[in-house]
Write a protein that holds these residues in place. Structure first.
Motif, PDB file in Angstrom:
ATOM      1  N   ILE A 123       1.051  -1.072   0.480  1.00 13.55           N
ATOM      2  CA  ILE A 123      -0.154   0.021   0.192  1.00 13.55           C
ATOM      3  C   ILE A 123       0.933   1.073   0.094  1.00 13.55           C
ATOM      4  CG2 ILE A 123      -2.104  -0.858   0.933  1.00 13.55           C
ATOM      5  CD1 ILE A 123      -0.870   0.038   3.276  1.00 13.55           C
ATOM      6  N   TRP A 124       0.022   2.570  -0.885  1.00 11.14           N
ATOM      7  CA  TRP A 124       0.723   3.316  -0.364  1.00 11.14           C
ATOM      8  C   TRP A 124       0.113   4.678  -0.224  1.00 11.14           C
ATOM      9  CZ3 TRP A 124       0.241   6.092  -6.316  1.00 11.14           C
ATOM     10  CH2 TRP A 124       0.872   7.710  -5.702  1.00 11.14           C
ATOM     11  N   LEU A 125       0.523   4.868   0.669  1.00 11.99           N
ATOM     12  CA  LEU A 125      -0.261   6.471   1.481  1.00 11.99           C
ATOM     13  C   LEU A 125       0.102   7.485   1.275  1.00 11.99           C
ATOM     14  CD1 LEU A 125       0.046   4.865   5.458  1.00 11.99           C
ATOM     15  CD2 LEU A 125      -2.412   4.387   3.547  1.00 11.99           C
ATOM     16  N   THR A 126      -1.238   8.861   0.616  1.00  8.69           N
ATOM     17  CA  THR A 126      -0.702   9.378   0.412  1.00  8.69           C
ATOM     18  C   THR A 126      -0.077  10.483   1.668  1.00  8.69           C
ATOM     19  OG1 THR A 126      -2.945  10.667   0.865  1.00  8.69           O
ATOM     20  CG2 THR A 126      -2.329  10.380  -1.391  1.00  8.69           C
ATOM     21  N   PRO A 127       0.356  11.512   1.005  1.00  8.48           N
ATOM     22  CA  PRO A 127       1.358  12.277   2.545  1.00  8.48           C
ATOM     23  C   PRO A 127      -0.225  12.135   3.963  1.00  8.48           C
ATOM     24  CG  PRO A 127       0.879  14.016   1.401  1.00  8.48           C
ATOM     25  CD  PRO A 127       0.279  12.735   0.593  1.00  8.48           C
ATOM     26  N   ILE A 128       0.629  11.733   5.517  1.00  7.25           N
ATOM     27  CA  ILE A 128      -0.075  11.933   6.857  1.00  7.25           C
ATOM     28  C   ILE A 128       0.909  12.614   7.337  1.00  7.25           C
ATOM     29  CG2 ILE A 128      -0.498   9.274   6.210  1.00  7.25           C
ATOM     30  CD1 ILE A 128       2.081   8.698   7.608  1.00  7.25           C
ATOM     31  N   ASN A 129       1.253  13.490   7.245  1.00  4.29           N
ATOM     32  CA  ASN A 129       2.621  14.625   8.227  1.00  4.29           C
ATOM     33  C   ASN A 129       1.066  15.546   8.345  1.00  4.29           C
ATOM     34  OD1 ASN A 129       4.199  13.046   5.551  1.00  4.29           O
ATOM     35  ND2 ASN A 129       5.877  13.697   6.864  1.00  4.29           N
ATOM     36  N   PRO A 130       1.936  16.246   8.914  1.00  8.24           N
ATOM     37  CA  PRO A 130       1.294  17.674   9.391  1.00  8.24           C
ATOM     38  C   PRO A 130       1.215  18.637   8.542  1.00  8.24           C
ATOM     39  CG  PRO A 130       2.796  17.361  11.319  1.00  8.24           C
ATOM     40  CD  PRO A 130       3.031  16.324   9.941  1.00  8.24           C
ATOM     41  N   SER A 131      -0.356  19.076   8.348  1.00  6.92           N
ATOM     42  CA  SER A 131      -0.072  19.680   7.124  1.00  6.92           C
ATOM     43  C   SER A 131      -1.633  21.079   7.435  1.00  6.92           C
ATOM     44  CB  SER A 131      -0.590  19.166   5.121  1.00  6.92           C
ATOM     45  OG  SER A 131      -0.809  19.774   4.645  1.00  6.92           O
ATOM     46  N   PRO A 132      -1.278  22.056   7.066  1.00  2.22           N
ATOM     47  CA  PRO A 132      -2.633  22.855   6.905  1.00  2.22           C
ATOM     48  C   PRO A 132      -4.198  22.340   5.233  1.00  2.22           C
ATOM     49  CG  PRO A 132      -0.699  23.884   5.995  1.00  2.22           C
ATOM     50  CD  PRO A 132      -0.873  22.889   6.711  1.00  2.22           C
ATOM     51  N   MET A 133      -3.573  21.023   5.145  1.00  2.00           N
ATOM     52  CA  MET A 133      -4.126  20.852   3.785  1.00  2.00           C
ATOM     53  C   MET A 133      -4.508  21.177   3.227  1.00  2.00           C
ATOM     54  SD  MET A 133      -4.313  17.647   4.953  1.00  2.00           S
ATOM     55  CE  MET A 133      -5.293  16.741   4.078  1.00  2.00           C
ATOM     56  N   GLY A 134      -3.536  22.483   2.840  1.00  3.57           N
ATOM     57  CA  GLY A 134      -4.127  23.392   1.407  1.00  3.57           C
ATOM     58  C   GLY A 134      -4.102  21.916  -0.416  1.00  3.57           C
ATOM     59  N   ASP A 135      -3.275  21.395   0.369  1.00  3.82           N
ATOM     60  CA  ASP A 135      -3.257  20.310  -1.001  1.00  3.82           C
ATOM     61  C   ASP A 135      -3.062  19.024  -0.605  1.00  3.82           C
ATOM     62  OD1 ASP A 135      -3.951  19.551  -3.473  1.00  3.82           O
ATOM     63  OD2 ASP A 135      -1.356  19.933  -3.882  1.00  3.82           O
ATOM     64  N   LEU A 136      -4.946  18.108   0.216  1.00  2.09           N
ATOM     65  CA  LEU A 136      -4.523  17.068   0.339  1.00  2.09           C
ATOM     66  C   LEU A 136      -3.005  16.694   0.964  1.00  2.09           C
ATOM     67  CD1 LEU A 136      -7.055  14.561  -0.495  1.00  2.09           C
ATOM     68  CD2 LEU A 136      -5.544  13.880  -1.865  1.00  2.09           C
TER      69      LEU A 136
END
Length: 568
Positions: free
Chosen positions: A69-82
């Motif tokens: 499985i590949w996970l799209t980013p799970i890091n801290p983020s303001p989620m401006g672009d997923l």
């Protein structure tokens, strides 16, 4: 059994952790299931998915027969672009869960024989990242050169004509306190890191090592062909009328009017890949999968990135097309991939978080091509040489959500979609939540309000409903992927294209004494052919119906396939 001896079936049931298996080349023909945690399963009622949701659905993922499985980013983020605008490269964002959640996911996935890849977003960071906050503070601070900065042009404007890959407008943004422009390949909130700076490269390597030490099995390397820019900031040349159309970009995007050779797709990128591969090689079985889609020739460039001591795999945009999927197109595409990549490094995508769903390719945006066509596509993708990335929900045959009919304009979340609406509708249509159970609220994705609506059309394709139907597309994918695991020729075999007249396309995969013939009818009518020079030992049964071989002639129904073991 001797006293104290461990029963054999206990280890079988656990499926020994993959770190114990001596299979460092697993990635060559792997099927990698791409998961967007935000849209997969919510366990908190927040309306957005999380790591615990993936853990809860691991048995479903295992049932598919995928390898990783590949996970799209799970890091801290303001989620401006997923999540592709990261504020900390070495933490799990609280919106997704905790580091303990990730450790548990790794343990349980490995016990099921599943490898886990994280998204390596190293071309840019969020503008809120502490590195950029410091960098923009002055021209002399320790991180002043960690991003791509340039003085204004003599007229005070942007330093060059480089355009954003998202908006098609200038990707240069003036920072008034510093008095310089910074470069952002995508959104203004995603400033590009300066890969010419060795301190930046070292910081990326430290981030890689952090996650590898945690036990992940590799990275999907985001936007790898954007790492380098022309050091003289020369303009991109205008695209002339006779120049080939670029890959991975809509022709109405103004960026398509430039030849993309100075703002990205630079040869200097190649020198940055060696140290990354050296680090990965210290962790046997690790894979680096590069994204190489937006460029002049994605197949050629992706292959270049996998030669020698560079990336293990790179996916290209060869199958991302509005043109009908016909025999000449597919045969030419397979020949190009084999010529460029050889026997290693190729990876195929059709559906993707950026490029829409499988069901919208090859004219599918305008009309539904029918279930038989998509069953054929599944068989084809499983047999193509190289690895495959399968986007979540494509195994269900989900159509892309319509904008604004199913996702109203006010609910669009994709910044790309907001920027270019209504000319382009953006990417939200392929990012809607997975429909698990059509009988409950939000199809079982959340108990709250889902971050994107679940289209009513998706309910009839829910996991629950399809799991109970032996003839469903979901169970077709499951059958194919589990069958594939028992075919040495599909796991590490060489490939030979065979000469057949359109609408048929054929190839022979061979390895370990097996020669597997795969023939596909890319038309909506019956097709017949001979098989010159091939000796069929036995037809593979149970996968397809209606295809026959009478010893002289092969007959395939519309959108049919034929598989056979050949004499050695």
């Amino acid at each position: 059994m001797e006293e104290g001896e461990r029963p054999w079936w206990r280890d079988d049931l656990k499926m020994r952790p993959i770190s114990c298996r001596n299979d460092s080349q697993w990635w060559r023909e792997a099927v990698i299931y791409q998961i967007c945690p935000w849209s997969f399963q919510d366990t908190t009622g927040s309306g957005t998915g999380d790591l615990q949701g993936i853990i809860a659905r691991l048995d479903y993922i295992s049932s598919l027969g995928v390898d990783a499985i590949w996970l799209t980013p799970i890091n801290p983020s303001p989620m401006g672009d997923l999540g592709y605008d990261i504020t900390d490269l070495r933490r799990v964002g609280s919106a997704f869960g905790s580091m303990e959640d990730l450790r548990l996911l790794l343990d349980l996935a490995h016990r099921r024989g599943l490898r886990v890849l994280l998204d390596g977003v190293w071309n840019h960071t969020s503008e809120q990242h502490e590195w950029f906050v410091e960098s923009r503070g002055s021209r002399s601070n320790p991180k002043s050169d960690w991003y791509v900065w340039a003085d204004p042009a003599p007229d005070g404007g942007a330093p060059s004509n480089w355009r954003s890959a998202f908006s098609g407008e200038s990707g240069w943004h003036l920072d008034h306190p510093r008095g310089q422009y910074y470069w952002a390949s995508f959104l203004p909130c995603q400033p590009d890191l300066n890969w010419k700076n060795p301190e930046v490269r070292d910081a990326v390597l430290r981030s890689m090592r952090f996650w590898l030490d945690l036990g992940i099995d590799g990275f999907r390397v985001d936007a790898v062909n954007f790492f380098a820019q022309d050091s003289r900031l020369r303009d991109n040349p205008r695209r002339r009328r006779n120049d080939r159309r670029p890959d991975g970009i809509d022709v109405i995007n103004p960026l398509a009017g430039q030849r993309m050779i100075n703002s990205f797709n630079r040869p200097e990128t190649l020198e940055y890949l060696g140290p990354m591969r050296d680090l990965a090689n210290q962790y046997p079985g690790t894979v680096l999968l590069g994204e190489v889609t937006l460029c002049e020739d994605s197949i050629k460039l992706a292959a270049t990135y996998t030669r020698g001591k560079r990336l293990h795999l790179a996916y290209h945009s060869g199958l991302l097309s509005d043109a009908p999927l016909r025999a000449p197109l597919l045969r030419g595409l397979m020949k190009r991939v084999l010529d460029e990549f050889g026997d290693s490094g190729a990876c195929w995508i059709v559906g993707n978080h950026d490029y829409g769903r499988l069901r919208t390719q090859w004219g599918g945006k305008k009309r539904d091509l029918g279930e038989d066509f998509y069953r054929l596509v599944a068989m084809l993708l499983v047999c193509l040489p190289g690895a495959l990335v399968l986007w979540q929900g494509d195994e269900l045959g989900l159509p892309e959500a319509r904008i604004p009919a199913e996702i109203p304009k006010r609910e669009i979340k994709d910044p790309f979609g907001k920027l270019l609406y209504p000319r382009l509708k953006g990417r939200d249509g392929a990012r809607t939540p997975i429909p698990w159970d059509e009988r409950v609220h939000a199809a079982g994705f959340t108990t709250g309000t889902p971050w994107l609506p679940v289209p009513a059309r998706h309910l009839e394709r829910s996991v629950r409903r399809q799991s109970l139907d032996p003839e469903s597309l979901l169970n077709h994918w499951r059958q194919l992927l589990h069958w594939r695991r028992g075919q040495p020729a599909l796991l590490h075999g060489a490939t030979e294209l065979i000469s057949l007249r359109a609408p048929l396309v054929g190839l022979v995969r061979r390895a370990s004494g097996q020669r597997l013939l795969c023939v596909f009818n890319l038309s909506d009518r019956l097709a017949r052919s001979t098989l010159p020079g091939l000796s069929v030992a036995s037809q593979v049964s149970g996968l397809v119906e209606g295809s026959t071989w009478d010893g002289k002639h092969l007959t395939l129904p519309a959108w049919g396939a034929f598989f056979a073991q050949l004499d050695a």
